[in-house]
Design an enzyme around this catalytic site. Structure first.
Site, PDB file in Angstrom:
ATOM      1  NE  ARG A  18      -4.262  16.003 -22.463  1.00  0.00           N
ATOM      2  CZ  ARG A  18      -5.493  16.036 -22.976  1.00  0.00           C
ATOM      3  NH1 ARG A  18      -5.665  15.829 -24.268  1.00  0.00           N
ATOM      4  NH2 ARG A  18      -6.523  16.289 -22.203  1.00  0.00           N
ATOM      5  CG  HIS A  43      15.529   5.754 -34.542  1.00  0.00           C
ATOM      6  ND1 HIS A  43      15.908   5.880 -35.854  1.00  0.00           N
ATOM      7  CD2 HIS A  43      16.515   6.341 -33.828  1.00  0.00           C
ATOM      8  CE1 HIS A  43      17.055   6.509 -35.939  1.00  0.00           C
ATOM      9  NE2 HIS A  43      17.456   6.796 -34.707  1.00  0.00           N
ATOM     10  CD  GLU A  70      15.119   2.260 -37.708  1.00  0.00           C
ATOM     11  OE1 GLU A  70      14.750   1.680 -38.739  1.00  0.00           O
ATOM     12  OE2 GLU A  70      14.823   3.439 -37.439  1.00  0.00           O
ATOM     13  CG  HIS A 191      13.311   8.021 -44.321  1.00  0.00           C
ATOM     14  ND1 HIS A 191      13.656   8.171 -43.002  1.00  0.00           N
ATOM     15  CD2 HIS A 191      12.899   9.229 -44.727  1.00  0.00           C
ATOM     16  CE1 HIS A 191      13.479   9.430 -42.625  1.00  0.00           C
ATOM     17  NE2 HIS A 191      13.008  10.092 -43.654  1.00  0.00           N
TER      18      HIS A 191
END
Length: 238
Positions: A18, A43, A70, A191
């Site tokens: 946005r 990440h 990461e 994950h």
């Protein structure tokens, strides 16, 4: 007790969709800390499609828990970011720039020489290093030769197969965890871990130090609220 590090990439994705600064990435990270999260994970990717590099600088100066960055250390910009911000931990992930999300671990046999060099660089700055790997004993054994402090097990396969057979889904991860202990590596995981599969994983994986969870946790927060969601994830790790 394994520590919970909340990946806030999805907050940045929503903000970027946005423009402006709503939701506020920094305020979300501080709220996660306030609600009990023991770390914040980001990440950044080269196109800054979610976390921006400036976000990382801002977070480092504001949060009080561990910052885990990461990313793909073959990108010079990423290496400079890590060295500039000095996070508690850097997690090395072999991302292709066009990947939507991480989908494989390092081949620590093929890339051992490179990983030795980059681990040495980060560790010389006092930064703990973790290498993202598949639950393959060979990859974990070779990771030990890189000088890394930890490995992070890529848990998508566990999360996918858990629905059919938790025991079979866990088996390769249990073997990987035992190998990590034998070769003296700390163990992280992440994950697709969520409120349905996290408790079983945590209860059966020896030596688990940290889980990094983003997508599922942020999605759950839409229904439960961020404070209650973090409370429930911490409960799974108790």
């Amino acid at each position: 007790m394994a520590r919970l590090s909340v990946n806030i990439n999805k907050i940045a994705t929503l903000r970027n969709s946005r423009g402006g600064n709503n939701p506020d990435v920094l305020q979300t990270a501080l709220a996660c800390e306030r609600f009990g999260a023991q770390g914040i994970t980001v990440h950044p990717r080269p196109d800054e499609r979610h976390i921006r590099y400036q976000d990382v600088y801002d977070l480092k100066t504001a949060i009080k828990t561990e910052l885990n960055i990461e990313g793909n250390s073959r990108e010079d910009k990423f290496v400079r970011l890590v060295l500039d911000t000095q996070p508690a931990q850097v997690t090395l992930v072999p991302d292709d720039p066009n990947q939507i999300t991480s989908n494989h671990g390092w081949d620590t046999v093929k890339h051992q020489a490179y990983l030795m060099d980059i681990c040495a660089l980060f560790k010389s700055e006092g930064i703990r290093v973790s290498i993202f790997v598949d639950p393959d004993p060979k990859m974990i054994e070779a990771a030990a030769g890189t000088g890394t402090d930890r490995v992070e097990l890529y848990t998508e396969a566990y999360a996918r197969d858990y629905l059919d057979s938790p025991e079979l889904a866990l088996a390769p991860y249990l073997e990987a965890a035992k190998i990590a202990q034998q070769v003296g590596l700390g163990l992280n995981a992440g994950h697709d871990l969520d409120l349905h599969n996290l408790r079983y994983f945590n209860q059966h994986i020896p030596g688990l130090l940290e889980v990094s969870i983003g997508h599922a946790l942020i999605a759950d927060a839409l229904y439960l609220g961020l404070e209650e969601t973090i409370r429930q994830y911490l409960e799974q790790l108790a």
